[in-house]
Write a protein that holds these residues in place. Structure first.
Motif, PDB file in Angstrom:
ATOM      1  N   PHE A 172     -16.949 -12.952  32.100  1.00 35.03           N
ATOM      2  CA  PHE A 172     -15.546 -12.688  32.421  1.00 35.03           C
ATOM      3  C   PHE A 172     -14.858 -13.932  32.973  1.00 35.03           C
ATOM      4  N   LEU A 173     -15.523 -14.629  33.896  1.00 33.25           N
ATOM      5  CA  LEU A 173     -14.909 -15.817  34.494  1.00 33.25           C
ATOM      6  C   LEU A 173     -14.745 -16.939  33.483  1.00 33.25           C
ATOM      7  N   ALA A 174     -15.670 -17.025  32.519  1.00 37.52           N
ATOM      8  CA  ALA A 174     -15.612 -18.111  31.536  1.00 37.52           C
ATOM      9  C   ALA A 174     -14.657 -17.814  30.389  1.00 37.52           C
ATOM     10  N   THR A 175     -14.467 -16.535  30.065  1.00 42.10           N
ATOM     11  CA  THR A 175     -13.716 -16.203  28.855  1.00 42.10           C
ATOM     12  C   THR A 175     -12.497 -15.317  29.101  1.00 42.10           C
ATOM     13  N   GLY A 176     -12.446 -14.649  30.266  1.00 42.14           N
ATOM     14  CA  GLY A 176     -11.397 -13.681  30.522  1.00 42.14           C
ATOM     15  C   GLY A 176     -11.626 -12.357  29.830  1.00 42.14           C
ATOM     16  N   ARG A 177     -12.729 -12.232  29.093  1.00 39.16           N
ATOM     17  CA  ARG A 177     -13.039 -10.999  28.363  1.00 39.16           C
ATOM     18  C   ARG A 177     -13.910 -10.105  29.238  1.00 39.16           C
ATOM     19  N   GLN A 178     -13.558  -8.838  29.309  1.00 38.66           N
ATOM     20  CA  GLN A 178     -14.347  -7.923  30.125  1.00 38.66           C
ATOM     21  C   GLN A 178     -15.744  -7.764  29.538  1.00 38.66           C
ATOM     22  N   ALA A 179     -16.691  -7.436  30.426  1.00 37.17           N
ATOM     23  CA  ALA A 179     -18.092  -7.395  30.020  1.00 37.17           C
ATOM     24  C   ALA A 179     -18.822  -6.346  30.847  1.00 37.17           C
ATOM     25  N   LEU A 180     -19.992  -5.980  30.367  1.00 40.20           N
ATOM     26  CA  LEU A 180     -20.814  -5.009  31.088  1.00 40.20           C
ATOM     27  C   LEU A 180     -22.273  -5.263  30.770  1.00 40.20           C
ATOM     28  N   GLU A 181     -23.154  -4.708  31.625  1.00 46.44           N
ATOM     29  CA  GLU A 181     -24.582  -4.856  31.414  1.00 46.44           C
ATOM     30  C   GLU A 181     -25.199  -3.510  31.061  1.00 46.44           C
ATOM     31  N   VAL A 182     -26.410  -3.560  30.533  1.00 46.03           N
ATOM     32  CA  VAL A 182     -27.168  -2.340  30.273  1.00 46.03           C
ATOM     33  C   VAL A 182     -27.664  -1.840  31.619  1.00 46.03           C
ATOM     34  N   SER A 183     -27.144  -0.703  32.070  1.00 47.00           N
ATOM     35  CA  SER A 183     -27.504  -0.282  33.420  1.00 47.00           C
ATOM     36  C   SER A 183     -27.216   1.186  33.613  1.00 47.00           C
ATOM     37  N   THR A 184     -27.827   1.699  34.671  1.00 46.74           N
ATOM     38  CA  THR A 184     -27.418   2.957  35.258  1.00 46.74           C
ATOM     39  C   THR A 184     -26.957   2.640  36.661  1.00 46.74           C
ATOM     40  N   SER A 185     -26.389   3.600  37.360  1.00 47.06           N
ATOM     41  CA  SER A 185     -25.932   3.324  38.717  1.00 47.06           C
ATOM     42  C   SER A 185     -27.091   2.997  39.624  1.00 47.06           C
ATOM     43  N   GLU A 186     -28.291   3.521  39.301  1.00 48.73           N
ATOM     44  CA  GLU A 186     -29.446   3.255  40.152  1.00 48.73           C
ATOM     45  C   GLU A 186     -30.222   2.029  39.699  1.00 48.73           C
ATOM     46  N   ARG A 187     -30.172   1.730  38.393  1.00 47.39           N
ATOM     47  CA  ARG A 187     -31.014   0.657  37.872  1.00 47.39           C
ATOM     48  C   ARG A 187     -30.181  -0.314  37.047  1.00 47.39           C
ATOM     49  N   PRO A 188     -29.503  -1.260  37.688  1.00 42.92           N
ATOM     50  CA  PRO A 188     -28.775  -2.274  36.923  1.00 42.92           C
ATOM     51  C   PRO A 188     -29.745  -3.120  36.115  1.00 42.92           C
ATOM     52  N   GLY A 189     -29.322  -3.475  34.905  1.00 40.43           N
ATOM     53  CA  GLY A 189     -30.223  -4.231  34.053  1.00 40.43           C
ATOM     54  C   GLY A 189     -31.418  -3.402  33.643  1.00 40.43           C
ATOM     55  N   ASP A 190     -31.231  -2.107  33.385  1.00 43.58           N
ATOM     56  CA  ASP A 190     -32.301  -1.145  33.148  1.00 43.58           C
ATOM     57  C   ASP A 190     -33.233  -1.650  32.053  1.00 43.58           C
ATOM     58  N   ALA A 191     -34.460  -1.947  32.428  1.00 44.35           N
ATOM     59  CA  ALA A 191     -35.430  -2.501  31.483  1.00 44.35           C
ATOM     60  C   ALA A 191     -35.993  -1.449  30.548  1.00 44.35           C
ATOM     61  N   ASP A 192     -35.714  -0.168  30.802  1.00 46.84           N
ATOM     62  CA  ASP A 192     -36.287   0.898  29.993  1.00 46.84           C
ATOM     63  C   ASP A 192     -35.294   1.453  28.977  1.00 46.84           C
ATOM     64  N   ALA A 193     -34.114   0.886  28.880  1.00 46.10           N
ATOM     65  CA  ALA A 193     -33.106   1.423  27.960  1.00 46.10           C
ATOM     66  C   ALA A 193     -33.584   1.290  26.517  1.00 46.10           C
ATOM     67  N   SER A 194     -33.455   2.361  25.757  1.00 42.92           N
ATOM     68  CA  SER A 194     -33.873   2.364  24.356  1.00 42.92           C
ATOM     69  C   SER A 194     -32.728   1.850  23.481  1.00 42.92           C
ATOM     70  N   PRO A 195     -33.035   1.439  22.236  1.00 42.29           N
ATOM     71  CA  PRO A 195     -31.956   1.015  21.328  1.00 42.29           C
ATOM     72  C   PRO A 195     -30.904   2.099  21.131  1.00 42.29           C
ATOM     73  N   GLU A 196     -31.315   3.359  21.095  1.00 46.75           N
ATOM     74  CA  GLU A 196     -30.361   4.442  20.908  1.00 46.75           C
ATOM     75  C   GLU A 196     -29.421   4.563  22.108  1.00 46.75           C
ATOM     76  N   GLU A 197     -29.953   4.379  23.324  1.00 49.05           N
ATOM     77  CA  GLU A 197     -29.106   4.418  24.519  1.00 49.05           C
ATOM     78  C   GLU A 197     -28.105   3.266  24.509  1.00 49.05           C
ATOM     79  N   ILE A 198     -28.554   2.087  24.077  1.00 56.16           N
ATOM     80  CA  ILE A 198     -27.639   0.942  24.002  1.00 56.16           C
ATOM     81  C   ILE A 198     -26.598   1.174  22.915  1.00 56.16           C
ATOM     82  N   ASP A 199     -26.985   1.796  21.799  1.00 59.18           N
ATOM     83  CA  ASP A 199     -26.007   2.146  20.762  1.00 59.18           C
ATOM     84  C   ASP A 199     -24.897   3.013  21.336  1.00 59.18           C
ATOM     85  N   ARG A 200     -25.262   4.003  22.139  1.00 61.31           N
ATOM     86  CA  ARG A 200     -24.267   4.899  22.730  1.00 61.31           C
ATOM     87  C   ARG A 200     -23.361   4.149  23.703  1.00 61.31           C
TER      88      ARG A 200
END
Length: 526
Positions: free
Chosen positions: A433-461
């Motif tokens: 965001f700071l480099a481009t001004g474009r909003q961004a997000l990470e693969v996360s839940t409220s409890e587990r930011p950067g959730d290492a267990d996220a499946s491809p289907e969850e990321i698709d959603r």
């Protein structure tokens, strides 16, 4: 022989000059904020723009309750004067670190002779990690300043009876510490315990009430916002057995890091970065001797009166660090370096006293000012070489200015601003965001930011929900970091829903930018 200058002003100028040279000498003044620093900068931008305390880099622009507001508010105030400037933010941090070093030296003067205090002030001014962190766009420099101000204000001279105004000021400083770094809970408990041990009940009540009144709104805000909070991370444990394993593991981790805070990361190099079976034994022996001396010194200090606070601060902070889910590569130890130096002096002095008792058979062998001065000389000698190496080689500046591959892809993304609107999925949304001004997000839940267990289907959603336009995948810049799910996702979806449009690779790192490809809408038949 007197080692300290006769003039207090001359001693202060010399310590400040060493601290400034070591801090600025390791600073990359044009480097953008990284990791947590980017999150702080986003919040500062939000405050400066009048958007409130929100994560404006996220498509939902949610209210924020993870980082306390002290440092973002400080950064917003700096930028209100200078405009948004990485250089101004770095220099403001440098100023905080130099001022914190001077306050620590004034504290040392209340604990030791003029010579010992001066030597410890120089050792702190030349400390490699204190000064390397001291220029960063992150909360540490401000916290170092506020924490040392609170410790100095809380240090009682014999016969001191603090006024109501002084107690209220102490409470305000403690609140400022808590609103900058929540690890200051250990500092607050130490100050209150020290006041209680001296039976300064009125001052204790006023200081605690003032701190509670000032921190209360932030506690209420955090409870109202919910989601990913510091308290939530601490309480989201693994049960009693998991907590016991974590405490045992992190106790050894921190024992290994204690000597490295003074000498340089030699134990870390020998056991983590370039582990060697031949080095494991000597490293463990050095850890046992050095960390044992420091912990002994903290206990000795806590049992006394004059230096009690120097022992209580680390002894009441460490239990929280042992239970915390993350070690942040030893970063949490940096504010404890002044008490660590005091602990080393007291531990070495106590060990020498015990040795002389055994050698001479004396029933008492008092620790003299000369013994403490010798310990302070030793600490200064251990502190200088690695810092000198870092300043001379520019290694710290190179590390701070790193991530050139990631920055290059952000530059590519900025060029494509109008081609494909939508946010970016990445592990570093604040930096994007700071480099481009474009909003961004990470693969996360409220409890587990950067959730290492996220499946491809969850990321698709997740991609579908937010209309993600690009996915930026890079290997982690932290040593031995957890695996990211984005790399696995890219391997599965590359060539189908992801199209590689830019990449930068080397033998040790990589960064790849993908465009999200969505299926063409189905043809409509009459």
């Amino acid at each position: 022989m007197t080692l300290a200058p006769k003039s207090t002003a001359a001693a202060a100028c010399l310590i400040a000059a060493v601290a400034a040279a070591a801090t600025i000498g390791q600073a990359a003044l044009s480097a953008p904020p990284r990791f947590d620093g980017a999150g702080y900068a986003v919040l500062a931008r939000s405050l400066g723009e009048g958007s409130g305390y929100r994560a404006i880099d996220h498509p939902d622009r949610p209210r924020h309750a993870h980082f306390p507001p002290g440092y973002p508010a400080f950064l917003a105030a700096v930028w209100a004067v200078t405009g948004t400037s990485w250089r101004a933010a770095h220099l403001a941090s440098c100023a905080c670190t130099v001022a914190a070093t001077l306050l620590a030296w004034l504290w040392f003067r209340r604990l030791y002779s003029r010579d010992a205090a001066f030597l410890l002030g120089l050792a702190l001014a030349a400390n490699w990690i204190w000064t390397r962190t001291g220029s960063g766009i992150q909360s540490e420099p401000l916290f170092l300043l506020l924490g040392q101000a609170a410790i100095l204000a809380a240090t009682m001279r014999p016969g001191d009876r603090p006024t109501a105004a002084r107690a209220a000021g102490l409470g305000a400083l403690i609140a400022a510490c808590l609103l900058t770094r929540q690890v200051a809970i250990g500092l607050a408990l130490a100050v209150f315990a020290d006041l209680g041990s001296r039976r300064r009940w009125r001052a204790l009540g006023i200081a605690a009430a003032t701190a509670a009144a000032l921190v209360g709104p932030w506690v209420a805000w955090s409870a109202a916002v919910g989601g990913r909070s510091q308290a939530g991370l601490l309480l989201a444990g693994e049960g009693a057995s998991g907590l016991a394993r974590r405490v045992a593991s992190q106790a050894w981790f921190y024992l290994q890091r204690i000597p490295d805070q003074v000498t340089g990361p030699f134990v870390e190099i020998a056991t983590v970065i370039r582990p060697s079976p031949r080095a494991a034994g000597p490293a463990a022996a050095w850890v046992a001797i050095a960390s044992g001396a420091v912990v002994l010194g903290w206990i000795v200090a806590a049992r006394g009166r004059r230096r009690r606070l120097a022992g209580l601060v680390p002894l009441l902070t460490m239990p929280m660090l042992l239970a915390w889910p993350y070690t942040e590569a030893g970063r949490f130890l940096i504010p404890l370096i002044p008490p660590l130096l005091v602990g080393a002096v007291e531990g070495l002095s106590a060990a020498r006293r015990a040795g002389m008792r055994r050698l001479l058979g004396a029933r008492q062998f008092p620790t003299t000012a000369r013994t403490r001065r010798l310990a302070a000389v030793t600490l200064l000698a251990l502190s200088v070489p690695y810092t000198g190496y870092l300043v001379a080689t520019g290694r710290s500046r190179a590390l701070a200015a790193g991530a050139s591959q990631f920055d290059g892809l952000c530059a590519d993304l900025l060029k494509k601003a109008g081609n494909h609107p939508g946010p970016v999925l990445t592990r570093h949304p604040g930096e994007v965001f700071l480099a481009t001004g474009r909003q961004a997000l990470e693969v996360s839940t409220s409890e587990r930011p950067g959730d290492a267990d996220a499946s491809p289907e969850e990321i698709d959603r997740l991609i579908e929900r937010y209309g993600v336009a690009y996915v930026l995948v890079d290997n982690d810049r932290y040593l031995n970091a957890a695996t990211t799910p984005l790399g696995r996702y890219a391997n599965v979806r590359r060539g189908t829903s992801l199209r590689e449009i830019s990449s930068a690779r080397s033998t040790r790192s990589y960064a790849v930018l993908y465009e999200v490809r969505r299926p063409a809408p189905a043809a409509r038949h009459p």
